[in-house]
Design a protein around this motif. Structure first.
Motif, PDB file in Angstrom:
ATOM      1  N   VAL A  91       0.753  -1.011   0.140  1.00 62.76           N
ATOM      2  CA  VAL A  91      -0.144  -0.095  -0.156  1.00 62.76           C
ATOM      3  C   VAL A  91       0.913   1.383   0.064  1.00 62.76           C
ATOM      4  O   VAL A  91       0.606   2.118  -0.756  1.00 62.76           O
ATOM      5  N   ALA A  92       2.102   1.354   0.705  1.00 62.15           N
ATOM      6  CA  ALA A  92       2.901   2.429   0.902  1.00 62.15           C
ATOM      7  C   ALA A  92       3.412   2.628  -0.610  1.00 62.15           C
ATOM      8  O   ALA A  92       3.504   3.812  -1.071  1.00 62.15           O
ATOM      9  N   ASP A  93       3.759   1.755  -1.093  1.00 54.99           N
ATOM     10  CA  ASP A  93       4.476   1.761  -2.452  1.00 54.99           C
ATOM     11  C   ASP A  93       3.453   2.462  -3.473  1.00 54.99           C
ATOM     12  O   ASP A  93       3.809   3.271  -4.214  1.00 54.99           O
ATOM     13  N   ARG A  94       2.142   1.868  -3.519  1.00 50.01           N
ATOM     14  CA  ARG A  94       1.060   2.447  -4.316  1.00 50.01           C
ATOM     15  C   ARG A  94       0.624   3.842  -4.132  1.00 50.01           C
ATOM     16  O   ARG A  94       0.655   4.490  -4.925  1.00 50.01           O
ATOM     17  N   LEU A  95       0.783   4.228  -2.750  1.00 51.01           N
ATOM     18  CA  LEU A  95       0.518   5.534  -2.473  1.00 51.01           C
ATOM     19  C   LEU A  95       1.704   6.522  -3.073  1.00 51.01           C
ATOM     20  O   LEU A  95       1.305   7.566  -3.565  1.00 51.01           O
ATOM     21  N   ARG A  96       2.885   6.062  -2.761  1.00 54.76           N
ATOM     22  CA  ARG A  96       4.117   7.001  -3.228  1.00 54.76           C
ATOM     23  C   ARG A  96       4.185   7.061  -4.733  1.00 54.76           C
ATOM     24  O   ARG A  96       4.262   8.046  -5.464  1.00 54.76           O
ATOM     25  N   LYS A  97       3.688   5.934  -5.592  1.00 58.52           N
ATOM     26  CA  LYS A  97       3.576   5.917  -7.198  1.00 58.52           C
ATOM     27  C   LYS A  97       2.455   6.972  -7.447  1.00 58.52           C
ATOM     28  O   LYS A  97       2.505   7.315  -8.531  1.00 58.52           O
ATOM     29  N   ASP A  98       1.323   6.855  -6.642  1.00 63.64           N
ATOM     30  CA  ASP A  98       0.123   7.686  -7.116  1.00 63.64           C
ATOM     31  C   ASP A  98       0.576   9.234  -6.825  1.00 63.64           C
ATOM     32  O   ASP A  98       0.383  10.129  -7.926  1.00 63.64           O
ATOM     33  N   ILE A  99       1.200   9.711  -5.824  1.00 65.30           N
ATOM     34  CA  ILE A  99       2.037  10.943  -5.469  1.00 65.30           C
ATOM     35  C   ILE A  99       2.815  11.199  -6.940  1.00 65.30           C
ATOM     36  O   ILE A  99       2.543  12.378  -7.406  1.00 65.30           O
ATOM     37  N   ASP A 100       3.666  10.294  -7.257  1.00 57.15           N
ATOM     38  CA  ASP A 100       4.644  10.858  -8.589  1.00 57.15           C
ATOM     39  C   ASP A 100       3.713  10.869  -9.686  1.00 57.15           C
ATOM     40  O   ASP A 100       4.020  11.869 -10.647  1.00 57.15           O
ATOM     41  N   ASN A 101       2.759  10.087  -9.915  1.00 56.05           N
ATOM     42  CA  ASN A 101       1.850   9.976 -11.227  1.00 56.05           C
ATOM     43  C   ASN A 101       0.956  11.383 -11.036  1.00 56.05           C
ATOM     44  O   ASN A 101       0.885  12.110 -12.402  1.00 56.05           O
ATOM     45  N   ARG A 102       0.417  11.915 -10.063  1.00 58.82           N
ATOM     46  CA  ARG A 102      -0.280  13.132  -9.964  1.00 58.82           C
ATOM     47  C   ARG A 102       0.596  14.398  -9.765  1.00 58.82           C
ATOM     48  O   ARG A 102      -0.227  15.468  -9.877  1.00 58.82           O
TER      49      ARG A 102
END
Length: 370
Positions: free
Chosen positions: A24-35
């Motif tokens: 979940v932490a990795d998905r959250l960080r990736k979402d921040i990078d994409n947005r």
């Protein structure tokens, strides 16, 4: 961005505390990078630089205006417009979301300066409000063709400039702003939808609130305050009671509720200090209405709407202190008043802390969304 950095710190803390797992932490960080839009401090500095550059161009041209041939003057303005708009479009096509907006803003400022300078050069008569209308129309057209959010924000700001230019007593058709400003705001709202310029929505809300109270002072009619209070209360209740429906309809429910709440409180404050300024009793009655609205705001949507929450806290605290000054403060000495005020502030602090605990229990996700 500083906000992204803060969110990353929270993600790391949640991961360390076991609240979320590694996936979940990795998905959250990736979402921040994409947005991430990249529009942080660098973007703000770029826009500030564009404003300063536009001011420098205006000052340079105005200082040497008489020494330049007329054809060169017009050519210089057109060159800056071309560089700003075409250069900004080129930079945006290359994926630059910062300097393209800065170039657009420089061109928009130059366009307004060019209207004034060309009018001076050819001795064109007219009101400042007419020039502002031409300026905002040109900026809106540029925002439409370039699909630039910064130009939509500039259009709203220039609409506010037109509003205040229209208040000049010498203006022959000064009351035309009564219908033109709402039309300009409506067009800007359409451009917000077209360009996805979210920042301009806040400027439109501020322009609308300013317009209401400018009309109140200009026409000197108390009915406008009643309309403002009713409209603000309706917008606030729409968010507080039908948040999901309003969110589906507008995609901006909490901000609409917050601005409606602020308009309601401002209308009541104007009532307190303007319409009922004769006699303390009337002010106290309106003061209790303000306190009641503040508590209602906390109870209905304070648990999830931070803007409503802190607006209610601020107004409630200031209103309590004001009422204490108007009632108790006029009957006791200075030392006694400071003692009473100190105790009152401590009580307000205890009230805010207790309300915060209750609101956080009511909304467990409040700390995450804050």
């Amino acid at each position: 961005m500083a906000i992204s950095f803060g969110v990353r710190k929270h993600i790391a803390r949640w991961q360390q505390d076991g609240l979320i797992d590694d996936a979940v932490a990795d998905r959250l960080r990736k979402d921040i990078d994409n947005r991430g839009s990249g529009f942080g401090l660098g973007g703000i500095l770029a826009l500030l630089g564009a404003v300063l550059l536009g001011a420098a161009i205006i000052s340079l041209v105005a200082a040497n205006w008489e020494a330049m041939p007329r054809l060169f003057r017009v050519g210089l303005i057109m060159a800056v417009l071309f560089i700003g708009y075409v250069g900004g479009a080129w930079r945006e096509s290359r994926g630059d979301k910062v300097f393209s907006q800065a170039l657009y803003l420089t061109a928009a400022i130059t366009f307004g300066a060019g209207i004034a300078l060309v009018g001076q050069m050819y001795h064109l008569s007219g009101e400042a409000s007419d020039a502002a209308l031409l300026w905002v129309a040109g900026t809106m057209v540029a925002a439409l063709f370039l699909r630039a959010p910064v130009l939509v924000s500039a259009s709203v700001a220039i609409s506010g400039f037109y509003l205040f230019c229209s208040l000049e007593p010498a203006n022959s058709e000064r009351l035309s702003y009564l219908w033109l400003v709402p039309i300009l705001a409506f067009i800007c709202a359409g451009l917000v939808w077209y360009t996805k310029g979210k920042a301009a929505r806040h400027l439109i809300a501020l322009l609308s609130i300013t317009y209401v109270f400018v009309v109140r002072f200009d026409l000197d009619r108390v009915g406008i305050l009643w309309l403002a209070a009713i409209a603000g209360g309706a917008l606030f209740l729409a968010d507080a009671l039908r948040n999901r429906a309003l969110e589906r309809l507008t995609g901006w429910a909490e901000a609409i509720g917050a601005y409606g709440f602020i308009m309601l409180l401002l209308a009541l404050i104007f009532f307190q200090f303007d319409e009922f300024s004769e006699g303390v009793a009337n002010q106290v009655v309106i003061g209790f209405a303000i306190l009641g609205c503040s508590i209602a705001g906390l109870a209905l949507s304070g648990h999830r709407n931070l803007a409503v929450r802190w607006s209610a806290y601020t107004v409630f605290s200031l209103e309590v202190l004001y009422l204490a000054f108007e009632t108790i403060g006029t009957m006791i000495g200075t030392a006694s008043f400071f003692l009473s005020a100190g105790i009152l502030v401590l009580l307000l602090a205890a009230f805010v802390m207790r309300m915060e605990r209750r609101l956080q229990r009511k909304s467990p996700k409040s700390e995450v969304t804050a």
